[in-house]
Design a protein around this motif. Sequence first.
Motif, short mmCIF file in Angstrom:
data_model
loop_
_atom_site.label_atom_id
_atom_site.label_comp_id
_atom_site.label_asym_id
_atom_site.label_seq_id
_atom_site.Cartn_x
_atom_site.Cartn_y
_atom_site.Cartn_z
N PRO A 159 0.83 -1.48 0.02
CA PRO A 159 0.12 -0.08 -0.15
C PRO A 159 0.76 1.01 0.07
O PRO A 159 1.90 1.38 0.87
N ASP A 160 0.54 2.14 -0.76
CA ASP A 160 1.19 3.40 -1.02
C ASP A 160 1.18 4.20 0.50
O ASP A 160 2.49 4.77 0.55
N GLU A 161 0.23 4.17 1.03
CA GLU A 161 0.30 4.84 2.56
C GLU A 161 1.46 4.45 3.35
O GLU A 161 2.33 5.04 3.82
N TYR A 162 2.04 2.94 3.29
CA TYR A 162 2.85 2.26 3.99
C TYR A 162 4.26 2.96 3.26
O TYR A 162 5.10 3.21 4.21
N LEU A 163 4.41 3.03 2.24
CA LEU A 163 5.57 3.49 1.41
C LEU A 163 5.96 4.75 1.56
O LEU A 163 7.12 5.35 1.89
N HIS A 164 4.75 5.75 1.57
CA HIS A 164 5.25 7.05 1.94
C HIS A 164 5.50 7.41 3.36
O HIS A 164 6.09 8.42 3.56
N LYS A 165 5.25 6.70 4.31
CA LYS A 165 5.53 6.63 5.76
C LYS A 165 6.84 6.13 6.03
O LYS A 165 7.46 6.56 6.96
N LEU A 166 7.69 5.70 4.93
CA LEU A 166 9.10 5.42 5.31
C LEU A 166 10.00 6.46 5.20
O LEU A 166 9.62 7.57 4.46
N SER A 167 10.55 6.68 6.25
CA SER A 167 11.48 7.84 6.29
C SER A 167 13.05 7.58 6.25
O SER A 167 13.47 6.56 6.78
N TYR A 168 13.82 8.40 5.89
CA TYR A 168 15.09 8.19 5.70
C TYR A 168 15.75 8.18 7.31
O TYR A 168 16.58 7.38 7.72
N GLU A 169 15.10 9.08 8.14
CA GLU A 169 15.49 9.02 9.64
C GLU A 169 15.27 7.75 10.27
O GLU A 169 16.02 7.32 10.98
N GLY A 170 13.88 7.22 10.07
CA GLY A 170 13.85 6.03 10.76
C GLY A 170 14.50 4.85 10.33
O GLY A 170 15.01 3.93 11.25
N ARG A 171 14.87 4.81 9.03
CA ARG A 171 15.57 3.76 8.51
C ARG A 171 17.35 3.93 8.82
O ARG A 171 17.96 3.05 8.87
N THR A 172 17.63 5.01 9.12
CA THR A 172 19.14 5.54 9.55
C THR A 172 19.21 4.80 10.90
O THR A 172 20.03 4.08 11.10
N LYS A 173 18.15 5.08 11.74
CA LYS A 173 18.31 4.45 13.17
C LYS A 173 18.15 3.01 12.83
O LYS A 173 19.22 2.23 13.57
N LEU A 174 17.33 2.44 12.30
CA LEU A 174 17.54 0.91 12.05
C LEU A 174 18.85 0.48 11.59
O LEU A 174 19.24 -0.51 12.04
N TRP A 175 19.42 1.17 10.60
CA TRP A 175 20.87 0.77 9.88
C TRP A 175 22.00 0.90 10.88
O TRP A 175 22.86 0.19 10.97
N LEU A 176 21.92 1.97 11.79
CA LEU A 176 22.80 2.27 12.58
C LEU A 176 22.99 0.98 13.73
O LEU A 176 23.97 0.51 14.15
N GLU A 177 21.82 0.60 14.22
CA GLU A 177 21.62 -0.80 14.83
C GLU A 177 22.18 -1.98 14.13
O GLU A 177 22.81 -2.95 14.71
N ASN A 178 21.75 -2.22 12.87
CA ASN A 178 22.13 -3.18 12.03
C ASN A 178 23.57 -3.50 11.82
O ASN A 178 23.88 -4.39 11.89
N LEU A 179 24.16 -2.31 11.67
CA LEU A 179 25.64 -2.21 11.58
C LEU A 179 26.32 -2.55 12.53
O LEU A 179 27.60 -2.79 12.44
N LYS A 180 25.85 -2.58 13.78
CA LYS A 180 26.44 -3.11 15.00
C LYS A 180 26.70 -4.55 15.04
O LYS A 180 27.48 -4.82 15.74
N THR A 181 25.67 -5.26 14.43
CA THR A 181 25.50 -6.74 14.47
C THR A 181 25.81 -7.52 13.34
O THR A 181 26.24 -8.47 13.02
N ASP A 182 25.40 -6.81 12.10
CA ASP A 182 25.56 -7.52 10.96
C ASP A 182 26.57 -7.04 9.76
O ASP A 182 26.90 -5.84 10.00
N ILE A 183 26.92 -7.94 8.93
CA ILE A 183 27.81 -7.64 7.88
C ILE A 183 27.17 -6.84 6.63
O ILE A 183 26.13 -7.34 6.20
N VAL A 184 27.34 -5.81 6.45
CA VAL A 184 26.73 -5.22 5.14
C VAL A 184 27.78 -4.64 3.97
O VAL A 184 28.93 -4.02 4.36
N PHE A 185 27.37 -4.80 2.66
CA PHE A 185 28.29 -4.47 1.65
C PHE A 185 27.63 -3.61 1.07
O PHE A 185 26.29 -3.61 0.86
#
Length: 174
Positions: free
Chosen positions: A31-57
């Motif tokens: 749904p478009d509503e869900y996609l429009h709610k995605l934010s760089y800020e929210g995903r940045t927080k997610l990736w800061l956490e992921n990068l502590k434990t996961d290998i990302v290329f």
Amino acid sequence: MQIRQAKALDALAIARVHVDAWRSTYEGIIPDEYLHKLSYEGRTKLWLENLKTDIVFVALNDRHEIVGFATAGVKKTKGYDVFQGELYAIYILKEYQGMSIGKQLVHKVVEHLKTLEINSMVVLVLKENPAVQFYKLLYARKIDSLTISIAGKTLQEEVYGWEDLEPLLEGNKQ
């Protein structure tokens, strides 16, 4: 194209690719509503956490901008016990798709998994995601289909797997 391991400083750029790739890939699927709610800020927080434990290329273009990423490791998805590893995510900006970046990222992921003595891998992908063809071109075998819900919409998610990762390395040798 340069492929390297991500650093914490890359979190915002990875988040941008994540959000932009979701919006272009899943338009008309999620749904478009869900996609429009995605934010760089929210995903940045997610990736800061992921990068502590996961290998990302990350894949960088000629201007050293991140245009794609992949992350993988020990299998987190329940079941499929014959498989040891999992490709958690792989996303590439739409304008950079079809340039073999995905293959290069998968190659790096497989090299990493081999250092962990992992020689098999699964990936979960929405059935309507055009990337399904990418996995088939890499000789992944469909092993299951699941029903999931995203933003209240019922979707089919397919599970693909490689019982032996060695051919993914051989296919990239020059």
